[in-house]
Design a protein around this motif. Structure first.
Motif, short mmCIF file in Angstrom:
data_model
loop_
_atom_site.label_atom_id
_atom_site.label_comp_id
_atom_site.label_asym_id
_atom_site.label_seq_id
_atom_site.Cartn_x
_atom_site.Cartn_y
_atom_site.Cartn_z
N TYR A 13 0.85 -1.19 0.00
CA TYR A 13 0.00 0.00 0.00
C TYR A 13 0.88 1.23 0.00
CZ TYR A 13 -3.35 3.54 1.52
OH TYR A 13 -4.12 4.67 1.60
N SER A 14 0.44 2.28 -0.70
CA SER A 14 1.19 3.52 -0.72
C SER A 14 0.26 4.69 -0.99
CB SER A 14 2.28 3.47 -1.80
OG SER A 14 3.01 4.66 -1.83
N GLN A 15 0.47 5.78 -0.28
CA GLN A 15 -0.25 7.03 -0.56
C GLN A 15 0.65 8.18 -0.16
OE1 GLN A 15 -3.80 7.02 1.96
NE2 GLN A 15 -2.91 8.61 3.21
N GLY A 16 0.46 9.31 -0.79
CA GLY A 16 1.23 10.47 -0.41
C GLY A 16 1.63 11.32 -1.60
N SER A 17 2.62 12.15 -1.35
CA SER A 17 3.11 13.09 -2.35
C SER A 17 4.63 13.05 -2.34
CB SER A 17 2.61 14.49 -2.04
OG SER A 17 3.15 14.92 -0.79
N MET A 18 5.24 14.02 -3.01
CA MET A 18 6.70 14.06 -3.10
C MET A 18 7.34 14.24 -1.73
SD MET A 18 9.19 16.72 -5.09
CE MET A 18 8.62 16.32 -6.71
N HIS A 37 6.42 5.70 7.35
CA HIS A 37 5.98 7.07 7.07
C HIS A 37 7.21 7.94 6.90
CE1 HIS A 37 3.37 10.57 6.97
NE2 HIS A 37 4.27 11.18 7.73
N MET A 38 7.21 8.73 5.83
CA MET A 38 8.31 9.63 5.53
C MET A 38 7.73 11.01 5.28
SD MET A 38 10.00 11.38 2.81
CE MET A 38 9.21 10.64 1.42
N GLU A 39 8.38 12.00 5.89
CA GLU A 39 7.99 13.39 5.65
C GLU A 39 9.26 14.23 5.61
OE1 GLU A 39 4.89 16.73 7.38
OE2 GLU A 39 4.63 14.63 7.86
N GLY A 40 9.50 14.89 4.47
CA GLY A 40 10.74 15.64 4.30
C GLY A 40 11.93 14.69 4.31
N TYR A 41 12.87 14.95 5.21
CA TYR A 41 14.07 14.11 5.30
C TYR A 41 14.00 13.10 6.44
CZ TYR A 41 16.16 17.36 2.01
OH TYR A 41 16.43 18.10 0.90
#
Length: 61
Positions: A13-18, A37-41
């Motif tokens: 499963y995957s959702q999100g943006s750059m 979960h990844m956000e920024g760096y």
């Protein structure tokens, strides 16, 4: 590269943006699902838990 059947971890499963991504990964040997979960760096990887605090396990065929 290994065939899909030989991979230890498979993204299911995957959702999100750059700049923000949430994914669920399956450990094909144990059936345990993991939340990434990844956000920024920054990012984190942890077992996905059910309402009782136990790891979510996908039954193996």
């Amino acid at each position: 590269m290994a065939k899909a059947e030989e991979l230890r971890f498979v993204k299911i499963y995957s959702q999100g943006s750059m700049f923000q991504t949430t994914e669920i990964w399956l450990d094909t040997q144990t059936g345990v699902q993991y939340l990434y979960h990844m956000e920024g760096y920054a990012g984190g990887f942890t077992p996905l838990l059910d309402k009782d605090g136990k790891p979510v396990v996908t039954p193996r065929p």
